[in-house]
Design an enzyme around this catalytic site. Sequence first.
Site, PDB file in Angstrom:
ATOM      1  N   TYR A 163       0.390  -1.098  -0.562  1.00 34.76           N
ATOM      2  CA  TYR A 163       0.502  -0.174   0.026  1.00 34.76           C
ATOM      3  C   TYR A 163       0.257   0.921   0.166  1.00 34.76           C
ATOM      4  O   TYR A 163       0.175   1.963  -0.789  1.00 34.76           O
ATOM      5  CB  TYR A 163      -1.286  -0.104   1.216  1.00 34.76           C
ATOM      6  N   ARG A 173       1.498   9.101  12.113  1.00 33.39           N
ATOM      7  CA  ARG A 173       0.948  10.426  13.302  1.00 33.39           C
ATOM      8  C   ARG A 173      -0.605  10.452  12.963  1.00 33.39           C
ATOM      9  O   ARG A 173      -0.919  11.332  13.789  1.00 33.39           O
ATOM     10  CB  ARG A 173       2.108  11.514  12.441  1.00 33.39           C
ATOM     11  N   ARG A 192     -10.769   3.653   8.887  1.00 34.41           N
ATOM     12  CA  ARG A 192      -9.695   3.559   8.461  1.00 34.41           C
ATOM     13  C   ARG A 192      -8.159   3.437   8.603  1.00 34.41           C
ATOM     14  O   ARG A 192      -7.499   4.045   9.524  1.00 34.41           O
ATOM     15  CB  ARG A 192      -9.595   4.736   7.489  1.00 34.41           C
ATOM     16  N   PHE A 201      14.370  19.993  -2.001  1.00 37.85           N
ATOM     17  CA  PHE A 201      13.237  19.527  -1.594  1.00 37.85           C
ATOM     18  C   PHE A 201      13.274  18.361  -0.985  1.00 37.85           C
ATOM     19  O   PHE A 201      12.243  17.742  -0.411  1.00 37.85           O
ATOM     20  CB  PHE A 201      12.735  19.579  -3.439  1.00 37.85           C
TER      21      PHE A 201
END
Length: 494
Positions: free
Chosen positions: A189, A236, A246, A317
């Site tokens: 997933y 978190r 979920r 980034f």
Amino acid sequence: MGALSMLTLLLTHPFEFRILLQYKLWHEPRRDITAPSEHATSGWDRPSMRRCWEFLDETSRSFCGVIKELDGDLARVVCLFYVVLRGLDTIEDDMTLPDEKKQPMLRQFHKLAMTPGWNFTESGPQEKDRQVLVEWPVVYEELTRLDPRYRDIILDITSKMEVGMADFAHKAATTDELYIETIEEYNLYCHYVAGLVGQALTGFWSASGKEADWLDDQLELSNSMGIFLQKTNIIRDFREDAEQRRFFWPREIWGREIYGKAAGGRPAFTDLTQTYQPGNEQQALWVQSGMVVDVLSYACDSLDYLRLLKDQSVFTFCAIPQTMAMATLSLCFMNYEMFQRHIKIRRAEAASLIMRSTNPRDVAYIFRDYARSIHARAVPEDPSFLRISVACGKIEQWCERNYPSFVRLGTVSGQVQYDPDDVRTKVVEAAQVRDRELAREKRLKELREKQPGTLADRQPVETSTRELIFYVGTAFLIVILVGLAATWVLLQYL
């Protein structure tokens, strides 16, 4: 933050106030996408692209800042990629859509995205990003303007991601809740929703020429970098996801009997909601520890990936989200508040991480410091204690192997310095002396070969012990005779 908030922070957390003040005064964005000089690459002068930038600001305020600081076309490319994924994710998250309608849309979203005039107006009113799908024609217009090398990467990754999202959405629809059973399913997933994002971004870096072509082949490292972020966010956001039924934590971890036994001989959890029920605090923390150690296994791969980057804007980034994730992981570890409410790192800590995440060495030390913080709070009673210790030790080992702590850089000169209190410094100094001796011998050898018969070519004459004693004795005798002669002269004429 308002003036009142800043004043409160000054009185309650003066150190954090100083950090935020430094950030506001000294941290300047690398570029301004609204500036006329940037329009050629940012597309801000076009209404359609400007709307896409607004979508980005609305969907991710924390992420949009680092995207806008990417150099050249990359900022616009990553912006569009993110907006496309938000459109796909909005369909996948929408619980008001029946599965029979959601499935075909998800599985062919990469085709719908490139269909002229297509949009979708049936998203639930609670979906905060539904407007992206309503105004999809502006996204389509910008996708058609993209360089094919970038657009092909976006569509290819979207086609792979949509399959995984459709499979998990179908499971959620047919079971009325999303339960992931095994760690393998959990990894799959996270690969679909984040690992593929890491692979797409790596493709952008290579296609732009800012990074090496072979970087695009580092699929395992780019996958690990994305999974590290995703798994941290899953930990978190546990309470928010649980309230929506979920559940992304795999049963293979939270359902282990060993956690119940370590919490006083209790039975294993049978439902993940038990973790935030009164009386289950200790067992919930053992489960959380098992989740954290799973995430830490990706930390060294993330550091390896960052070491390969050469362009500063690309590195920044990638590095900032990674250090933020490590800080979040440390915040969550052994913190039961995570099961009760949504927690996040403080603004001053985030600002400090942004300012420090500028090079691989500093990022590695950030990882090391948070790993030490995690290990310091681990306790032997934790069934995952040894695994936590090993995972934190691997991060420490990685840092020492690549950036030894006894090697320092001068803050002004930038010259390499060594810690005089570290025993390894003596080893380095001895090696440097030996290297200089070898270099001198090499130079002498080269000089002899070029100019035979010169002073450098003369062999030193060996002197025996007897000859040495003879020379010294003769010199001593001469000195005595000269002294006696001088004395005789003085007595005769004075």
